[in-house]
Write an enzyme that holds these catalytic residues in place. Structure first.
Site, PDB file in Angstrom:
ATOM      1  N   GLU A 116     -57.744  -8.086 -20.297  1.00  0.00           N
ATOM      2  CA  GLU A 116     -57.083  -7.540 -19.107  1.00  0.00           C
ATOM      3  C   GLU A 116     -57.219  -8.538 -17.968  1.00  0.00           C
ATOM      4  O   GLU A 116     -57.916  -9.552 -18.103  1.00  0.00           O
ATOM      5  CB  GLU A 116     -57.705  -6.183 -18.736  1.00  0.00           C
ATOM      6  CG  GLU A 116     -57.420  -5.119 -19.786  1.00  0.00           C
ATOM      7  CD  GLU A 116     -58.122  -3.804 -19.547  1.00  0.00           C
ATOM      8  OE1 GLU A 116     -58.756  -3.634 -18.494  1.00  0.00           O
ATOM      9  OE2 GLU A 116     -58.047  -2.936 -20.426  1.00  0.00           O
ATOM     10  N   HIS A 244     -53.950   0.212  -8.907  1.00  0.00           N
ATOM     11  CA  HIS A 244     -53.605  -0.351 -10.212  1.00  0.00           C
ATOM     12  C   HIS A 244     -52.169  -0.846 -10.119  1.00  0.00           C
ATOM     13  O   HIS A 244     -51.286  -0.123  -9.650  1.00  0.00           O
ATOM     14  CB  HIS A 244     -53.737   0.705 -11.308  1.00  0.00           C
ATOM     15  CG  HIS A 244     -53.762   0.110 -12.678  1.00  0.00           C
ATOM     16  ND1 HIS A 244     -52.662  -0.488 -13.236  1.00  0.00           N
ATOM     17  CD2 HIS A 244     -54.754  -0.011 -13.586  1.00  0.00           C
ATOM     18  CE1 HIS A 244     -52.980  -0.951 -14.443  1.00  0.00           C
ATOM     19  NE2 HIS A 244     -54.256  -0.668 -14.676  1.00  0.00           N
ATOM     20  N   ARG A 291     -56.541  -7.704 -10.269  1.00  0.00           N
ATOM     21  CA  ARG A 291     -55.665  -6.611  -9.834  1.00  0.00           C
ATOM     22  C   ARG A 291     -55.203  -6.673  -8.389  1.00  0.00           C
ATOM     23  O   ARG A 291     -54.088  -6.297  -8.077  1.00  0.00           O
ATOM     24  CB  ARG A 291     -56.438  -5.306  -9.985  1.00  0.00           C
ATOM     25  CG  ARG A 291     -56.106  -4.678 -11.255  1.00  0.00           C
ATOM     26  CD  ARG A 291     -56.815  -3.408 -11.435  1.00  0.00           C
ATOM     27  NE  ARG A 291     -56.917  -3.276 -12.871  1.00  0.00           N
ATOM     28  CZ  ARG A 291     -57.585  -2.351 -13.478  1.00  0.00           C
ATOM     29  NH1 ARG A 291     -58.253  -1.467 -12.780  1.00  0.00           N
ATOM     30  NH2 ARG A 291     -57.603  -2.295 -14.781  1.00  0.00           N
ATOM     31  N   HIS A 352     -56.197   3.871  -7.618  1.00  0.00           N
ATOM     32  CA  HIS A 352     -56.747   3.978  -8.971  1.00  0.00           C
ATOM     33  C   HIS A 352     -58.267   4.107  -8.996  1.00  0.00           C
ATOM     34  O   HIS A 352     -58.810   4.877  -9.776  1.00  0.00           O
ATOM     35  CB  HIS A 352     -56.312   2.730  -9.734  1.00  0.00           C
ATOM     36  CG  HIS A 352     -56.772   2.667 -11.157  1.00  0.00           C
ATOM     37  ND1 HIS A 352     -56.374   3.583 -12.098  1.00  0.00           N
ATOM     38  CD2 HIS A 352     -57.584   1.783 -11.802  1.00  0.00           C
ATOM     39  CE1 HIS A 352     -56.913   3.268 -13.271  1.00  0.00           C
ATOM     40  NE2 HIS A 352     -57.670   2.191 -13.113  1.00  0.00           N
ATOM     41  N   ARG A 387     -62.903  -4.578  -8.220  1.00  0.00           N
ATOM     42  CA  ARG A 387     -63.499  -4.382  -9.551  1.00  0.00           C
ATOM     43  C   ARG A 387     -62.734  -5.140 -10.633  1.00  0.00           C
ATOM     44  O   ARG A 387     -61.504  -5.090 -10.686  1.00  0.00           O
ATOM     45  CB  ARG A 387     -63.490  -2.890  -9.887  1.00  0.00           C
ATOM     46  CG  ARG A 387     -63.969  -2.572 -11.286  1.00  0.00           C
ATOM     47  CD  ARG A 387     -63.928  -1.080 -11.509  1.00  0.00           C
ATOM     48  NE  ARG A 387     -62.591  -0.588 -11.513  1.00  0.00           N
ATOM     49  CZ  ARG A 387     -61.914  -0.249 -12.612  1.00  0.00           C
ATOM     50  NH1 ARG A 387     -62.469  -0.382 -13.805  1.00  0.00           N
ATOM     51  NH2 ARG A 387     -60.694   0.225 -12.529  1.00  0.00           N
TER      52      ARG A 387
HETATM   53  P1  FAD Z   1     -65.408  11.265 -13.779  1.00  0.00           P
HETATM   54  O1  FAD Z   1     -65.171  10.939 -15.177  1.00  0.00           O
HETATM   55  O2  FAD Z   1     -64.231  11.287 -12.883  1.00  0.00           O
HETATM   56  O3  FAD Z   1     -66.106  12.701 -13.709  1.00  0.00           O
HETATM   57  C1  FAD Z   1     -66.288  13.348 -12.467  1.00  0.00           C
HETATM   58  C2  FAD Z   1     -66.861  14.722 -12.718  1.00  0.00           C
HETATM   59  O4  FAD Z   1     -67.386  15.270 -11.532  1.00  0.00           O
HETATM   60  C3  FAD Z   1     -65.855  15.747 -13.238  1.00  0.00           C
HETATM   61  O5  FAD Z   1     -66.469  16.467 -14.269  1.00  0.00           O
HETATM   62  C4  FAD Z   1     -65.640  16.670 -12.051  1.00  0.00           C
HETATM   63  O6  FAD Z   1     -65.301  17.987 -12.380  1.00  0.00           O
HETATM   64  C5  FAD Z   1     -67.015  16.625 -11.423  1.00  0.00           C
HETATM   65  N1  FAD Z   1     -67.025  17.010 -10.006  1.00  0.00           N
HETATM   66  C6  FAD Z   1     -66.522  16.323  -8.956  1.00  0.00           C
HETATM   67  N2  FAD Z   1     -66.741  17.000  -7.819  1.00  0.00           N
HETATM   68  C7  FAD Z   1     -67.396  18.134  -8.158  1.00  0.00           C
HETATM   69  C8  FAD Z   1     -67.866  19.256  -7.420  1.00  0.00           C
HETATM   70  N3  FAD Z   1     -67.710  19.371  -6.080  1.00  0.00           N
HETATM   71  N4  FAD Z   1     -68.480  20.259  -8.090  1.00  0.00           N
HETATM   72  C9  FAD Z   1     -68.640  20.195  -9.454  1.00  0.00           C
HETATM   73  N5  FAD Z   1     -68.192  19.156 -10.195  1.00  0.00           N
HETATM   74  C10 FAD Z   1     -67.586  18.149  -9.546  1.00  0.00           C
HETATM   75  N6  FAD Z   1     -62.289   2.297 -16.305  1.00  0.00           N
HETATM   76  C11 FAD Z   1     -62.611   1.423 -17.287  1.00  0.00           C
HETATM   77  O7  FAD Z   1     -63.698   0.853 -17.280  1.00  0.00           O
HETATM   78  N7  FAD Z   1     -61.737   1.194 -18.296  1.00  0.00           N
HETATM   79  C12 FAD Z   1     -60.521   1.792 -18.378  1.00  0.00           C
HETATM   80  O8  FAD Z   1     -59.778   1.573 -19.318  1.00  0.00           O
HETATM   81  C13 FAD Z   1     -60.155   2.679 -17.342  1.00  0.00           C
HETATM   82  N8  FAD Z   1     -58.934   3.266 -17.347  1.00  0.00           N
HETATM   83  C14 FAD Z   1     -58.649   4.202 -16.400  1.00  0.00           C
HETATM   84  C15 FAD Z   1     -57.435   4.881 -16.456  1.00  0.00           C
HETATM   85  C16 FAD Z   1     -57.153   5.893 -15.564  1.00  0.00           C
HETATM   86  C17 FAD Z   1     -55.841   6.615 -15.632  1.00  0.00           C
HETATM   87  C18 FAD Z   1     -58.110   6.228 -14.567  1.00  0.00           C
HETATM   88  C19 FAD Z   1     -57.828   7.316 -13.584  1.00  0.00           C
HETATM   89  C20 FAD Z   1     -59.300   5.529 -14.479  1.00  0.00           C
HETATM   90  C21 FAD Z   1     -59.584   4.515 -15.389  1.00  0.00           C
HETATM   91  N9  FAD Z   1     -60.787   3.818 -15.341  1.00  0.00           N
HETATM   92  C22 FAD Z   1     -61.090   2.928 -16.319  1.00  0.00           C
HETATM   93  C23 FAD Z   1     -61.815   4.192 -14.377  1.00  0.00           C
HETATM   94  C24 FAD Z   1     -62.843   5.102 -15.081  1.00  0.00           C
HETATM   95  O9  FAD Z   1     -62.164   5.964 -15.961  1.00  0.00           O
HETATM   96  C25 FAD Z   1     -63.634   5.921 -14.098  1.00  0.00           C
HETATM   97  O10 FAD Z   1     -64.134   5.116 -13.084  1.00  0.00           O
HETATM   98  C26 FAD Z   1     -64.816   6.597 -14.798  1.00  0.00           C
HETATM   99  O11 FAD Z   1     -64.367   7.307 -15.913  1.00  0.00           O
HETATM  100  C27 FAD Z   1     -65.526   7.520 -13.834  1.00  0.00           C
HETATM  101  O12 FAD Z   1     -66.483   8.254 -14.558  1.00  0.00           O
HETATM  102  P2  FAD Z   1     -67.462   9.212 -13.783  1.00  0.00           P
HETATM  103  O13 FAD Z   1     -68.337   9.834 -14.812  1.00  0.00           O
HETATM  104  O14 FAD Z   1     -68.085   8.505 -12.656  1.00  0.00           O
HETATM  105  O15 FAD Z   1     -66.498  10.323 -13.118  1.00  0.00           O
HETATM  106  C1  SIN Z   2     -56.295  -0.104 -17.571  1.00  0.00           C
HETATM  107  O1  SIN Z   2     -56.354   0.254 -18.739  1.00  0.00           O
HETATM  108  O2  SIN Z   2     -55.468  -0.888 -17.122  1.00  0.00           O
HETATM  109  C2  SIN Z   2     -57.300   0.436 -16.646  1.00  0.00           C
HETATM  110  C3  SIN Z   2     -58.548  -0.285 -16.826  1.00  0.00           C
HETATM  111  C4  SIN Z   2     -59.467  -0.050 -15.674  1.00  0.00           C
HETATM  112  O3  SIN Z   2     -59.137   0.639 -14.726  1.00  0.00           O
HETATM  113  O4  SIN Z   2     -60.560  -0.615 -15.726  1.00  0.00           O
END
Ligand code: FAD
Ligand code: SIN
Length: 532
Positions: A116, A244, A291, A352, A387
């Site tokens: 990427e 993104h 990005r 994003h 990032r």
């Molecule tokens: P999340 O997975 O967002 O989980 C947050 C949790 O907190 C949820 O369960 C929610 O319900 C809970 N929560 C929030 N507020 C409250 C509240 N007030 N009360 C109770 N619960 C609450 N990153 C990569 O490294 N590689 C990728 O390929 C990639 N692709 C992506 C594609 C997309 C479409 C998106 C949106 C993001 C992508 N990212 C990628 C970024 C990555 O997915 C996220 O940064 C990562 O998954 C965040 O994980 P997390 O556990 O911190 O939060």
């Molecule tokens: C993507 O698959 O392009 C998202 C990857 C990322 O947000 O790290």
């Protein structure tokens, strides 16, 4: 009232991997995971491209991954954090494989590695184009077998409990702010419950919903960041919002469907309305530049040609291979009448990822005692001003592990705090007009998109702040007089997040990484993180 040894807020990769570790280490202690909607409705579930990690030591090395991360971060990464994440990452990836995550392999049994923007090597482990869904599945299956983990679904955490709730004055300069647990709304009964905990972990994810166009699902409302800010904890680098470059352009659809950067890694080419491949005019790395550069280039092309999107051209790619690697994208495009083999995909940038957040140290400790944060809601120093793609899933795993190691040292010397009062709902009544809440949310998204997007100016930021002041005043009035609901709290939290982004963006009098201000187009020689 409830009591739990470990309280984990969030059921994405960060929260679930931490919960599993503490639960396995302490089978006699209670681990409570709270999540505000369905258990798998997280940013994690939507991750596409994959997780970055050095596994092919023949071609790749830790040094190269470190270097790529530092270059993307544009001078603001903490080099110690970068080294920690890159070097500890592969062991953490192996753990999720041991918990059942399946990454794609070739016929020899080696990982099929993707590439990427900003990566000098192929190092992205993936499960087709639905990596996050696969990781979330494996974590949830493993959690389901762990008897001492309990999950409260559809519970909404409202606020952290600190000395403030015992009647003490707590300010930013109070030396030892402590977290005793949270107040949470049980959406099944509509009751607000005091949950006391010895250790609390915030894993509440990102805040893409502050913008009108975002790849983030509805849950991404910055609740953790807003709660810590209200509790007088430290927040940093919020101005670095990553757009993104390639979200599918579909007018009026929210959130936007992502077209993973891995498509460009496999050869996809960005073209403008005149079908010109324009990236070579912006950066020698062309479509695989970091990005911030690609998103700005697209923004500039859209403004120059007066269009709402550019195109991603995959027509020259081997369609069989495309379908094998990107079945989800292929199916989505087909569902809206785009045949990737013969037609270009309309794409535009979308909010994003939040590079900043709750400031933590190298063990995931926030500035509030007994409160950890990891995953997207935290700011560890890994991402700096921008990032590197696919580094966030990796960071979440590495820091969940570090929070776990530090918690192990702490848990046995802690006890539950006594004398915590019930939630005070005095003087509040049911909202008469929900439109007041939803309209504030829409106004916020509009102003953030118009004034605090990819390109910023001093005047735009000033305007944004004036409008935020008014929105803040209105939502606080509503909050004080209205029965709390997730909708009200989310809009209130998003307004706080908007304020933090604009405030920190206004302090940064330079252009660096994701923060580009045409009034200050140069980089300042002084490197600094802006902390509020
Ligand atoms: P999340 O997975 O967002 O989980 C947050 C949790 O907190 C949820 O369960 C929610 O319900 C809970 N929560 C929030 N507020 C409250 C509240 N007030 N009360 C109770 N619960 C609450 N990153 C990569 O490294 N590689 C990728 O390929 C990639 N692709 C992506 C594609 C997309 C479409 C998106 C949106 C993001 C992508 N990212 C990628 C970024 C990555 O997915 C996220 O940064 C990562 O998954 C965040 O994980 P997390 O556990 O911190 O939060
Ligand atoms: C993507 O698959 O392009 C998202 C990857 C990322 O947000 O790290």
């Amino acid at each position: 009232m409830e009591q739990t040894d470990f309280l984990v807020i969030g059921s994405g990769i960060a929260g679930l991997s931490y919960a599993l570790k503490v639960a396995q280490r302490f089978p006699d202690k209670r681990v409570l995971v709270i999540t505000k909607t369905r258990i798998d409705e997280t940013n994690t579930k939507y991750a596409q491209g994959g997780i970055a990690g050095v596994t092919d030591f023949e071609h790749d090395s830790y040094e190269k991954h470190i270097q790529d991360t530092l270059v993307a971060g544009d001078g603001l990464c903490n080099p110690v954090t970068v080294e920690i994440v890159v070097k500890e990452g592969p062991a953490r990836i192996q753990e999720i494989v041991d918990w059942g995550t399946r990454f794609d392999k070739d016929s020899e049994g080696d990982y099929k590695l993707g590439r990427e923007g900003g990566h000098s090597e192929f190092r992205i482990l993936h499960h087709k184009d639905v990596t996050g869904k696969e990781i979330e599945r494996a974590l949830l299956e493993t959690i389901g077998k762990q008897k001492n983990i309990e999950v409260h679904k559809h519970w909404f955490v409202l606020d952290l409990i600190t000395q403030h709730h015992l009647g003490y004055l707590v300010t930013k300069s109070t030396p030892d702010i402590e977290c005793y647990g949270v107040y949470a709304l049980d959406q099944h009964t509509n009751k607000i419950v005091r949950i006391l905990s010895k250790i609390t972990l915030l894993a509440t994810g990102g805040n893409g919903q502050a913008y009108r166009t975002t790849t983030n699902p509805k849950i991404a409302t910055g609740d953790g960041v807003a709660m810590v800010y209200r509790a007088k904890g430290r927040i940093e680098n919020m101005e670095f919002i990553q757009f993104h470059p390639t979200a599918l352009f579909e007018a009026g659809v929210s959130p936007s469907f992502l077209i993973t950067e891995a498509v460009r890694g496999d050869g996809g080419i960005l073209r403008n309305a005149k079908e010109e491949a324009f990236m070579e005019r912006y950066d020698e790395r062309r479509d695989l530049a970091p990005r911030d550069i690609v998103a700005r280039a697209i923004d500039s092309e859209m403004k120059r040609t007066g269009t709402e999107h550019v195109y991603l051209d995959c027509r020259h790619m081997d369609i069989e291979k495309f379908i094998e690697h990107f079945p989800n994208i292929y199916a989505k495009c087909k569902s809206i009448g785009i045949d990737v083999a013969t037609q270009m995909i309309p794409v535009a940038p979308a909010a994003h990822y939040s590079c900043g957040g709750i400031k933590v140290d190298e063990w995931g400790r926030t500035s509030i005692n007994h409160l950890y944060a990891c995953g997207e809601c935290s700011s560890t120093g890994l991402h700096g001003a921008n990032r590197l793609a696919s580094n966030s899933l990796l960071e979440a795993l590495v820091f969940a592990h570090r929070c776990y190691l530090d918690s192990v040292e702490l848990i046995d010397v802690l006890d539950f705090k006594e004398g915590i009062p019930d939630w005070n709902a005095e003087g509040t009544t049911e909202p008469e007009e929900m439109i007041l809440i939803t309209q504030s949310g829409k106004e916020l998204q509009q102003l953030m998109s118009d004034y605090v997007g990819i390109v910023r100016t001093h005047t735009r930021l000033q305007r944004a702040m004036k409008r935020l002041d008014l929105l803040h005043e209105e939502i606080e009035t509503l909050y004080e007089s209205t029965t709390v609901s997730p909708q009200l709290c989310e809009v209130r939290n998003l307004i706080t997040v908007g304020y933090l982004i604009v405030k920190e963006a206004s302090f940064r009098r330079e252009s660096r990484g994701l923060h580009y201000n045409t009034d200050y187009p140069q980089k300042s020689p002084i490197l600094q993180n802006i902390v509020l």
